[in-house]
Write an enzyme that holds these catalytic residues in place. Structure first.
Site, PDB file in Angstrom:
ATOM      1  N   HIS A   1       3.732  -0.746   0.510  1.00  0.00           N
ATOM      2  CA  HIS A   1       2.474  -1.402   0.815  1.00  0.00           C
ATOM      3  C   HIS A   1       1.531  -1.094  -0.334  1.00  0.00           C
ATOM      4  CE1 HIS A   1       3.673  -2.040   4.958  1.00  0.00           C
ATOM      5  NE2 HIS A   1       4.137  -0.819   4.949  1.00  0.00           N
TER       6      HIS A   1
ATOM      7  N   ASP B   1       5.788  -8.227   2.665  1.00  0.00           N
ATOM      8  CA  ASP B   1       4.851  -8.392   1.540  1.00  0.00           C
ATOM      9  C   ASP B   1       3.726  -9.372   1.840  1.00  0.00           C
ATOM     10  OD1 ASP B   1       6.556  -6.730  -0.003  1.00  0.00           O
ATOM     11  OD2 ASP B   1       7.814  -8.464  -0.440  1.00  0.00           O
TER      12      ASP B   1
HETATM   13  P1  GDP Z   1       2.749  -5.370   2.605  1.00  0.00           P
HETATM   14  O1  GDP Z   1       4.083  -4.769   2.466  1.00  0.00           O
HETATM   15  O2  GDP Z   1       2.702  -6.416   3.678  1.00  0.00           O
HETATM   16  O3  GDP Z   1       1.670  -4.345   2.764  1.00  0.00           O
HETATM   17  O4  GDP Z   1       2.439  -6.173   1.280  1.00  0.00           O
HETATM   18  P2  GDP Z   1       2.531  -5.667  -0.245  1.00  0.00           P
HETATM   19  O5  GDP Z   1       1.546  -4.624  -0.464  1.00  0.00           O
HETATM   20  O6  GDP Z   1       3.924  -5.418  -0.638  1.00  0.00           O
HETATM   21  O7  GDP Z   1       2.155  -7.013  -1.012  1.00  0.00           O
HETATM   22  C1  GDP Z   1       0.957  -7.590  -0.960  1.00  0.00           C
HETATM   23  C2  GDP Z   1       0.427  -7.735  -2.382  1.00  0.00           C
HETATM   24  O8  GDP Z   1      -0.627  -8.643  -2.358  1.00  0.00           O
HETATM   25  C3  GDP Z   1      -0.177  -6.449  -2.924  1.00  0.00           C
HETATM   26  O9  GDP Z   1      -0.030  -6.442  -4.319  1.00  0.00           O
HETATM   27  C4  GDP Z   1      -1.637  -6.555  -2.526  1.00  0.00           C
HETATM   28  O10 GDP Z   1      -2.506  -5.816  -3.362  1.00  0.00           O
HETATM   29  C5  GDP Z   1      -1.864  -8.012  -2.690  1.00  0.00           C
HETATM   30  N1  GDP Z   1      -2.828  -8.610  -1.789  1.00  0.00           N
HETATM   31  C6  GDP Z   1      -3.059  -8.376  -0.464  1.00  0.00           C
HETATM   32  N2  GDP Z   1      -3.979  -9.233   0.001  1.00  0.00           N
HETATM   33  C7  GDP Z   1      -4.326 -10.037  -1.037  1.00  0.00           C
HETATM   34  C8  GDP Z   1      -5.209 -11.149  -1.191  1.00  0.00           C
HETATM   35  O11 GDP Z   1      -5.861 -11.605  -0.269  1.00  0.00           O
HETATM   36  N3  GDP Z   1      -5.275 -11.702  -2.447  1.00  0.00           N
HETATM   37  C9  GDP Z   1      -4.550 -11.255  -3.491  1.00  0.00           C
HETATM   38  N4  GDP Z   1      -4.677 -11.858  -4.666  1.00  0.00           N
HETATM   39  N5  GDP Z   1      -3.701 -10.235  -3.381  1.00  0.00           N
HETATM   40  C10 GDP Z   1      -3.590  -9.637  -2.175  1.00  0.00           C
END
Ligand code: GDP
Length: 425
Positions: free
Chosen positions: A40, A12
């Site tokens: 994701h 995440d």
């Molecule tokens: P992944 O599994 O690594 O792709 O991560 P996830 O998608 O599960 O979790 C990342 C969360 O953080 C998601 O809700 C994204 O939309 C959000 N996100 C990613 N980058 C940023 C950021 O720079 N700022 C904010 N506020 N949210 C982010």
């Protein structure tokens, strides 16, 4: 040119967003491990999506999205996920599935659920997507490979053989209904029809692509600390989350992976059980959870509230090292704008001694966080596009973390959208 995008923490970290962004300039995006057990989250011109099985490159028409041989392939789920994109106006993506990928069966989900039930309070916090039983079967050599779907005699014989073994457990360990080999066989035939249009000799395809100089992204799921070998065993996932495994799970030479982008989150979050040294609780945690990610820290697959904590330099430096990170993408930094002071965990105290080295699980169990505090920047940094325009305390936080993790921070993500990114020179 091959670049891996992998998590340096517990998952995440925002890999989906970084992959979606880099996919714009890429030709091929590959999932090389894991299954539909983690999500994701991607926000782009089509809306907000939670992808579970498809690579985060599916939103572009010029890319090919690949499910590599290392993935736990849930075929009905794949078909459903493709359809759900099309239903929301995304042009049908170009998808290939490795003929060497193995198939996640409905009984893997059942076994996962039954085992969690049996373990009750001592469970591993599985998402009950069948991942652990799937990989157990793969390595016990009783899994079904996509290529086998096209040999009916083989399928029939194997379905019977597998059922004999599974039914002993179902009857005597779990006391649940037995599997019917005929039903399994029919299920497999239906999977064959669903997956056939996508099946490809992926490693041969990639060998050609590499020769032609195509830009290839390997997209990791979860993060370093969930790796079965180098993570917090046994509270880990069942396939390797490391960039090195990208070579195996996609079928490419290891020396072709030139860039390894470790995605590092500006604070900590984790789902499921396991030691989490810099975890915070109570109102302090609730505030960070509520403000975190995009719309709060709740699992993209399960909706479970994520555990949250301060940035852990010990775990992240280790996480970057085991990934072999050549650069870091520092994400979700905008979320910390509300804090007067930001604690950072810079050491673990274990049996009265402070260490900067990430220990094995029995020692991790005893670790207490050693914190330092950095001043906050107390403003919203979303919308900023140049590093120099970030508040001074914010740059200090980034540069402090960069020194601690010993990897250059090449990108800073300051919002969930595709364009919320600061590229550092
Ligand atoms: P992944 O599994 O690594 O792709 O991560 P996830 O998608 O599960 O979790 C990342 C969360 O953080 C998601 O809700 C994204 O939309 C959000 N996100 C990613 N980058 C940023 C950021 O720079 N700022 C904010 N506020 N949210 C982010």
């Amino acid at each position: 040119m091959v670049r891996a995008i992998v998590g340096a923490n517990w998952g995440d970290e925002g890999k989906g967003k970084i992959t979606d962004m880099l996919a714009k300039e890429s030709d091929i995006i590959i999932r090389f491990q894991g299954g539909s057990n983690a999500g994701h989250t991607i926000i782009n011109d089509y809306g907000k999506f939670a992808l579970h099985l498809l690579p985060s490159g599916v939103f572009y028409q010029h890319t090919t999205s690949i499910i590599g041989n290392g993935v736990a392939l849930n075929i009905p789920y794949l078909v459903k996920e493709i359809q759900s994109l099309v239903d929301r106006g995304v042009p049908k993506p170009h998808i290939l599935v490795s003929d060497r990928a193995q198939i996640l069966m409905p009984y893997h989900v059942l076994f996962d659920t039954y085992e969690e039930e049996r373990l009750a309070g001592k469970s591993f916090g599985s998402t009950k997507s069948g991942i652990a039983p799937f990989y157990s079967d793969k390595y016990a050599k009783i899994g079904f490979q996509v290529s086998e779907l096209f040999d009916e005699a083989l399928l029939k014989e194997k379905a019977e053989r597998v059922c004999v073994q599974k039914n002993v457990l179902l009857e005597h360990l779990y006391h649940k209904p037995l599997l019917d080999p005929e039903e399994i066989y029919k299920e497999l035939l239906s999977y064959r029809d669903m997956v056939e249009p996508y099946v490809c000799d992926v490693s041969a395809y990639l060998a050609d692509a590499i020769r032609e100089g195509k830009k290839i992204l390997l997209e990791g799921q979860l993060g370093s600390l969930k790796d079965p070998d180098h993570g917090i065993y046994p509270m880990v996932t069942s396939s390797s989350t490391l960039a090195a495994y990208g070579a195996i799970g996609a079928g490419i030479p290891p020396y072709e992976i030139k860039d390894i982008t470790a995605v590092v989150k500006a604070y900590s979050s984790a789902v499921g059980a396991g030691d989490f040294v810099s975890e915070i609780f109570g109102d302090e945690a609730e505030e960070l959870r509520h403000r975190g990610g995009d719309g709060g820290e709740y699992g993209a697959t399960t909706g479970r509230p994520r555990r949250v904590g301060w940035f852990d330099a010990v775990a992240t430096r280790y996480g970057c090292r085991v990934q072999g990170a050549t650069e870091a993408a520092f994400t979700v930094l905008d979320v910390l704008g509300y804090l007067d002071e930001i604690p950072v965990c810079i050491g673990y105290e274990i049996d009265g001694q402070v260490t900067r080295d990430f220990p094995t699980t029995p020692k991790l169990n005893k670790a207490k966080p050693v914190y330092t505090k950095l001043p906050g920047w107390k403003c919203d940094i979303r919308g900023i596009r140049k590093y120099e325009d970030l508040p001074e305390n914010c740059r200090k936080y980034i540069e402090f973390v960069e020194k601690e993790i010993e990897v250059p921070i090449a990108m800073v993500s300051n919002g969930p959208g595709r364009d919320d990114i600061i590229i550092r020179k």
